[in-house]
Enzyme design. Structure first.
Site, PDB file in Angstrom:
ATOM      1  N   ASN A   1       0.817  -1.217   0.000  1.00  0.00           N
ATOM      2  CA  ASN A   1       0.000   0.000   0.000  1.00  0.00           C
ATOM      3  C   ASN A   1       0.845   1.259   0.000  1.00  0.00           C
ATOM      4  O   ASN A   1       1.898   1.325   0.624  1.00  0.00           O
ATOM      5  CB  ASN A   1      -0.953  -0.002   1.201  1.00  0.00           C
ATOM      6  CG  ASN A   1      -2.017  -1.059   1.052  1.00  0.00           C
ATOM      7  OD1 ASN A   1      -2.173  -1.623  -0.025  1.00  0.00           O
ATOM      8  ND2 ASN A   1      -2.732  -1.341   2.122  1.00  0.00           N
TER       9      ASN A   1
ATOM     10  N   ASP B   1      -0.727   4.107   0.927  1.00  0.00           N
ATOM     11  CA  ASP B   1      -1.322   4.987   1.939  1.00  0.00           C
ATOM     12  C   ASP B   1      -0.482   4.949   3.220  1.00  0.00           C
ATOM     13  O   ASP B   1       0.489   4.179   3.311  1.00  0.00           O
ATOM     14  CB  ASP B   1      -2.788   4.582   2.205  1.00  0.00           C
ATOM     15  CG  ASP B   1      -2.925   3.228   2.902  1.00  0.00           C
ATOM     16  OD1 ASP B   1      -2.232   2.996   3.919  1.00  0.00           O
ATOM     17  OD2 ASP B   1      -3.735   2.392   2.440  1.00  0.00           O
TER      18      ASP B   1
ATOM     19  N   HIS C   1       5.775  -0.430  -2.696  1.00  0.00           N
ATOM     20  CA  HIS C   1       5.411   0.315  -3.908  1.00  0.00           C
ATOM     21  C   HIS C   1       5.412   1.821  -3.696  1.00  0.00           C
ATOM     22  O   HIS C   1       4.759   2.550  -4.431  1.00  0.00           O
ATOM     23  CB  HIS C   1       4.041  -0.165  -4.415  1.00  0.00           C
ATOM     24  CG  HIS C   1       4.066  -1.590  -4.856  1.00  0.00           C
ATOM     25  ND1 HIS C   1       2.969  -2.416  -4.818  1.00  0.00           N
ATOM     26  CD2 HIS C   1       5.081  -2.346  -5.349  1.00  0.00           C
ATOM     27  CE1 HIS C   1       3.313  -3.622  -5.259  1.00  0.00           C
ATOM     28  NE2 HIS C   1       4.577  -3.600  -5.583  1.00  0.00           N
TER      29      HIS C   1
ATOM     30  N   GLY D   1      -5.489  -8.945   2.478  1.00  0.00           N
ATOM     31  CA  GLY D   1      -6.012  -7.938   1.552  1.00  0.00           C
ATOM     32  C   GLY D   1      -5.253  -7.789   0.258  1.00  0.00           C
ATOM     33  O   GLY D   1      -5.115  -6.678  -0.252  1.00  0.00           O
TER      34      GLY D   1
END
Ligand code: NAD
Length: 235
Positions: free
Chosen positions: A92, A94, A109, A178
Protein backbone atom coordinates in the site's frame (compact mmCIF):
# COMPACT_ATOMS: atom_id res chain seq x y z
CA UNK A 1 7.39 -29.02 16.69
CA UNK A 2 7.69 -25.37 15.62
CA UNK A 3 8.55 -22.93 18.38
CA UNK A 4 6.17 -20.06 17.45
CA UNK A 5 6.87 -18.38 20.78
CA UNK A 6 10.33 -17.46 19.59
CA UNK A 7 9.53 -17.09 15.89
CA UNK A 8 8.92 -13.89 13.94
CA UNK A 9 5.58 -12.51 12.75
CA UNK A 10 5.60 -11.24 9.16
CA UNK A 11 2.62 -9.23 7.92
CA UNK A 12 2.23 -8.80 4.16
CA UNK A 13 -0.68 -6.59 3.14
CA UNK A 14 -2.40 -5.10 0.11
CA UNK A 15 -5.16 -2.69 -0.76
CA UNK A 16 -7.85 -4.81 0.97
CA UNK A 17 -6.70 -3.89 4.47
CA UNK A 18 -7.44 -0.23 3.75
CA UNK A 19 -10.75 -0.79 1.93
CA UNK A 20 -12.82 -0.37 5.08
CA UNK A 21 -11.10 2.96 5.70
CA UNK A 22 -12.66 4.16 2.46
CA UNK A 23 -9.62 3.79 0.17
CA UNK A 24 -10.62 2.00 -3.03
CA UNK A 25 -8.72 -1.14 -4.05
CA UNK A 26 -7.56 -1.44 -7.65
CA UNK A 27 -9.00 -4.73 -8.83
CA UNK A 28 -12.30 -5.15 -7.02
CA UNK A 29 -15.36 -4.45 -9.21
CA UNK A 30 -15.78 -0.93 -7.81
CA UNK A 31 -12.01 -0.40 -7.63
CA UNK A 32 -9.92 2.37 -9.14
CA UNK A 33 -9.11 0.47 -12.34
CA UNK A 34 -12.82 0.36 -13.15
CA UNK A 35 -12.75 4.16 -13.39
CA UNK A 36 -9.17 4.96 -14.49
CA UNK A 37 -6.91 3.40 -17.10
CA UNK A 38 -3.81 2.02 -15.35
CA UNK A 39 -1.87 2.30 -18.59
CA UNK A 40 -2.30 6.04 -18.50
CA UNK A 41 -1.83 6.91 -14.86
CA UNK A 42 0.47 4.15 -13.64
CA UNK A 43 2.82 3.32 -16.47
CA UNK A 44 6.54 4.12 -16.29
CA UNK A 45 6.88 3.97 -20.07
CA UNK A 46 4.49 6.83 -20.78
CA UNK A 47 3.92 8.73 -17.54
CA UNK A 48 5.83 11.76 -18.79
CA UNK A 49 3.59 12.11 -21.83
CA UNK A 50 0.59 12.02 -19.49
CA UNK A 51 2.32 14.24 -16.94
CA UNK A 52 -0.58 16.47 -15.89
CA UNK A 53 -3.11 13.64 -15.83
CA UNK A 54 -0.79 11.48 -13.74
CA UNK A 55 -0.25 14.22 -11.17
CA UNK A 56 -3.91 15.14 -11.13
CA UNK A 57 -4.78 11.49 -10.30
CA UNK A 58 -2.24 11.24 -7.45
CA UNK A 59 -3.05 14.75 -6.17
CA UNK A 60 -6.63 13.58 -5.70
CA UNK A 61 -5.56 10.33 -3.97
CA UNK A 62 -3.26 12.35 -1.66
CA UNK A 63 -6.00 14.84 -0.77
CA UNK A 64 -8.44 11.99 -0.08
CA UNK A 65 -5.90 10.29 2.18
CA UNK A 66 -5.75 13.25 4.56
CA UNK A 67 -9.11 12.45 6.15
CA UNK A 68 -8.80 8.65 6.05
CA UNK A 69 -8.37 6.85 9.34
CA UNK A 70 -6.89 3.49 10.22
CA UNK A 71 -9.56 0.82 10.72
CA UNK A 72 -9.62 -1.92 13.39
CA UNK A 73 -7.43 -4.14 11.20
CA UNK A 74 -4.56 -1.60 11.11
CA UNK A 75 -4.98 -1.10 14.85
CA UNK A 76 -4.76 -4.82 15.58
CA UNK A 77 -1.60 -5.07 13.49
CA UNK A 78 -0.23 -2.28 15.68
CA UNK A 79 -1.24 -4.31 18.74
CA UNK A 80 0.62 -7.35 17.36
CA UNK A 81 3.62 -5.06 16.82
CA UNK A 82 3.47 -3.84 20.43
CA UNK A 83 3.00 -7.28 21.95
CA UNK A 84 5.25 -9.49 19.83
CA UNK A 85 7.12 -7.32 17.34
CA UNK A 86 6.36 -7.72 13.63
CA UNK A 87 7.92 -7.28 10.24
CA UNK A 88 5.37 -5.15 8.39
CA UNK A 89 5.59 -5.19 4.57
CA UNK A 90 2.85 -3.54 2.58
CA UNK A 91 2.08 -2.97 -1.08
CA UNK A 92 0.00 0.00 0.00
CA UNK A 93 0.98 3.56 -0.74
CA UNK A 94 -1.32 4.99 1.94
CA UNK A 95 -0.07 5.83 5.44
CA UNK A 96 -2.77 4.15 7.54
CA UNK A 97 -0.31 1.85 9.32
CA UNK A 98 1.70 4.91 10.28
CA UNK A 99 -1.51 6.70 11.38
CA UNK A 100 -2.20 3.65 13.58
CA UNK A 101 1.26 4.14 15.13
CA UNK A 102 3.15 1.31 13.35
CA UNK A 103 6.91 1.78 13.02
CA UNK A 104 9.30 0.70 10.26
CA UNK A 105 6.68 -0.15 7.66
CA UNK A 106 8.27 -1.38 4.41
CA UNK A 107 6.34 0.25 1.55
CA UNK A 108 7.13 -1.97 -1.42
CA UNK A 109 5.41 0.31 -3.91
CA UNK A 110 6.30 3.71 -2.49
CA UNK A 111 4.28 6.30 -0.63
CA UNK A 112 1.58 8.73 -1.69
CA UNK A 113 2.83 11.49 0.59
CA UNK A 114 6.08 12.01 -1.28
CA UNK A 115 7.48 12.75 -4.74
CA UNK A 116 10.67 11.40 -6.29
CA UNK A 117 13.16 13.07 -8.59
CA UNK A 118 14.15 10.56 -11.24
CA UNK A 119 17.34 12.52 -12.00
CA UNK A 120 18.96 12.78 -8.55
CA UNK A 121 16.71 10.20 -6.81
CA UNK A 122 15.90 12.49 -3.91
CA UNK A 123 12.58 12.02 -2.12
CA UNK A 124 10.51 15.15 -1.46
CA UNK A 125 7.91 14.94 1.31
CA UNK A 126 4.71 16.65 0.16
CA UNK A 127 2.22 15.45 2.76
CA UNK A 128 -1.35 15.80 1.52
CA UNK A 129 -0.68 18.77 -0.79
CA UNK A 130 -1.16 18.83 -4.54
CA UNK A 131 2.11 18.98 -6.48
CA UNK A 132 2.51 22.53 -7.82
CA UNK A 133 4.90 21.50 -10.63
CA UNK A 134 7.88 23.18 -9.00
CA UNK A 135 11.32 21.76 -9.91
CA UNK A 136 13.39 19.40 -7.78
CA UNK A 137 14.66 21.39 -4.77
CA UNK A 138 17.96 19.51 -4.88
CA UNK A 139 19.05 19.26 -8.54
CA UNK A 140 16.58 21.57 -10.29
CA UNK A 141 15.13 18.86 -12.58
CA UNK A 142 11.89 20.18 -14.00
CA UNK A 143 9.84 17.04 -13.59
CA UNK A 144 9.06 15.09 -10.46
CA UNK A 145 7.28 11.77 -10.24
CA UNK A 146 4.83 10.58 -7.60
CA UNK A 147 6.86 8.36 -5.26
CA UNK A 148 4.80 5.39 -6.32
CA UNK A 149 6.17 2.39 -8.23
CA UNK A 150 4.53 2.27 -11.66
CA UNK A 151 4.11 -0.71 -13.98
CA UNK A 152 7.42 -1.44 -15.78
CA UNK A 153 9.36 0.46 -13.12
CA UNK A 154 12.11 -0.93 -10.95
CA UNK A 155 10.95 -1.59 -7.39
CA UNK A 156 14.06 -1.32 -5.21
CA UNK A 157 12.33 -2.58 -2.07
CA UNK A 158 11.70 -5.99 -3.64
CA UNK A 159 15.25 -6.94 -2.58
CA UNK A 160 14.12 -6.46 1.03
CA UNK A 161 10.96 -8.49 0.37
CA UNK A 162 12.99 -11.42 -0.98
CA UNK A 163 15.46 -11.27 1.91
CA UNK A 164 12.64 -11.31 4.46
CA UNK A 165 10.82 -14.21 2.82
CA UNK A 166 14.01 -16.21 2.16
CA UNK A 167 14.70 -16.07 5.87
CA UNK A 168 11.34 -17.34 7.06
CA UNK A 169 11.68 -20.47 9.15
CA UNK A 170 9.27 -23.07 10.58
CA UNK A 171 8.89 -21.08 13.83
CA UNK A 172 7.57 -17.97 12.03
CA UNK A 173 3.99 -16.84 11.43
CA UNK A 174 3.13 -15.16 8.12
CA UNK A 175 -0.08 -13.17 7.77
CA UNK A 176 -1.16 -12.31 4.21
CA UNK A 177 -3.99 -9.81 4.17
CA UNK A 178 -6.01 -7.94 1.55
CA UNK A 179 -4.10 -8.81 -1.59
CA UNK A 180 -5.18 -10.45 -4.85
CA UNK A 181 -1.60 -11.58 -5.53
CA UNK A 182 -1.82 -10.10 -9.03
CA UNK A 183 1.01 -7.62 -8.56
CA UNK A 184 3.19 -9.56 -6.12
CA UNK A 185 2.45 -13.27 -6.36
CA UNK A 186 3.16 -13.84 -2.72
CA UNK A 187 2.40 -17.56 -2.87
CA UNK A 188 5.66 -18.15 -4.74
CA UNK A 189 7.51 -16.73 -1.75
CA UNK A 190 5.64 -18.73 0.87
CA UNK A 191 7.38 -21.85 1.92
CA UNK A 192 8.07 -22.30 5.60
CA UNK A 193 6.17 -21.00 8.61
CA UNK A 194 2.55 -20.97 9.77
CA UNK A 195 0.54 -19.14 7.11
CA UNK A 196 -2.67 -17.18 7.60
CA UNK A 197 -4.71 -15.62 4.77
CA UNK A 198 -7.39 -12.96 4.92
CA UNK A 199 -9.15 -11.73 1.78
CA UNK A 200 -12.76 -11.08 0.88
CA UNK A 201 -12.92 -14.00 -1.53
CA UNK A 202 -10.86 -16.57 -3.44
CA UNK A 203 -8.44 -15.04 -5.98
CA UNK A 204 -6.89 -16.87 -8.98
CA UNK A 205 -3.34 -15.91 -7.97
CA UNK A 206 -3.66 -16.95 -4.33
CA UNK A 207 -3.56 -20.68 -3.64
CA UNK A 208 -5.54 -21.01 -0.43
CA UNK A 209 -4.37 -24.62 -0.02
CA UNK A 210 -0.91 -23.57 1.05
CA UNK A 211 -2.32 -21.66 4.03
CA UNK A 212 -2.83 -23.17 7.48
CA UNK A 213 -5.73 -20.90 8.19
CA UNK A 214 -8.00 -18.90 5.83
CA UNK A 215 -10.45 -16.07 6.58
CA UNK A 216 -12.72 -14.81 3.78
CA UNK A 217 -14.31 -11.82 5.44
CA UNK A 218 -13.73 -8.13 6.06
CA UNK A 219 -10.34 -7.45 7.60
CA UNK A 220 -11.89 -5.65 10.57
CA UNK A 221 -13.87 -8.80 11.37
CA UNK A 222 -11.06 -11.25 10.61
CA UNK A 223 -8.29 -9.47 12.48
CA UNK A 224 -9.70 -9.95 16.00
CA UNK A 225 -9.92 -13.69 15.25
CA UNK A 226 -6.46 -13.75 13.71
CA UNK A 227 -5.10 -11.85 16.69
CA UNK A 228 -6.50 -14.54 19.02
CA UNK A 229 -5.11 -17.30 16.80
CA UNK A 230 -1.65 -15.72 16.87
CA UNK A 231 -1.84 -15.27 20.63
CA UNK A 232 -2.65 -18.97 20.99
CA UNK A 233 0.28 -19.93 18.74
CA UNK A 234 2.58 -17.66 20.69
CA UNK A 235 1.47 -19.40 23.89
P1 NAD B 1 -5.96 -5.66 -5.26
O1 NAD B 1 -6.83 -4.48 -5.47
O2 NAD B 1 -5.39 -6.36 -6.43
O3 NAD B 1 -6.77 -6.76 -4.41
C1 NAD B 1 -7.46 -6.42 -3.24
C2 NAD B 1 -7.63 -7.66 -2.39
O4 NAD B 1 -8.14 -7.27 -1.13
C3 NAD B 1 -8.61 -8.68 -2.98
O5 NAD B 1 -8.01 -9.94 -2.86
C4 NAD B 1 -9.83 -8.60 -2.07
O6 NAD B 1 -10.41 -9.87 -1.81
C5 NAD B 1 -9.23 -8.09 -0.79
N1 NAD B 1 -10.15 -7.24 -0.03
C6 NAD B 1 -10.95 -6.24 -0.49
N2 NAD B 1 -11.62 -5.67 0.52
C7 NAD B 1 -11.23 -6.34 1.66
C8 NAD B 1 -11.59 -6.24 3.02
N3 NAD B 1 -12.46 -5.33 3.45
N4 NAD B 1 -11.00 -7.08 3.90
C9 NAD B 1 -10.11 -8.03 3.49
N5 NAD B 1 -9.74 -8.17 2.20
C10 NAD B 1 -10.30 -7.34 1.30
O7 NAD B 1 -4.82 -5.20 -4.25
P2 NAD B 1 -3.28 -5.58 -4.17
O8 NAD B 1 -3.09 -7.04 -4.23
O9 NAD B 1 -2.77 -4.81 -3.00
O10 NAD B 1 -2.59 -5.01 -5.47
C11 NAD B 1 -2.90 -3.73 -5.91
C12 NAD B 1 -1.76 -2.77 -6.05
O11 NAD B 1 -2.38 -1.51 -5.92
C13 NAD B 1 -0.72 -2.81 -5.00
O12 NAD B 1 0.46 -2.59 -5.65
C14 NAD B 1 -1.02 -1.62 -4.09
O13 NAD B 1 0.14 -0.91 -3.89
C15 NAD B 1 -1.86 -0.70 -4.91
N6 NAD B 1 -2.99 -0.05 -4.20
C16 NAD B 1 -2.79 0.51 -3.00
C17 NAD B 1 -3.85 1.10 -2.34
C18 NAD B 1 -3.57 1.71 -1.00
O14 NAD B 1 -2.48 2.19 -0.76
N7 NAD B 1 -4.54 1.67 -0.07
C19 NAD B 1 -5.11 1.15 -2.90
C20 NAD B 1 -5.28 0.58 -4.17
C21 NAD B 1 -4.20 -0.03 -4.80
Amino acid sequence: MPDFKNGKIIVFSGAGISAESGIATFRDSDGLWAKHDPNTICNYRNWESNYELVHSFYNKRRKELESKLPNPAHKLIKRLEDEFGIINITQNIDNLFEKAGCKNVVHLHGELTSLRCIRCECIIEIGYKAYDFSPCPKCGAERLKPNVVFFYENAPKYAELYTIFNNICDDDIVLVIGTSGEVVNICYLLNKGYKILNNLEKCPSIDENIFDSVYYRNASVALPLIYEEIKRLKG
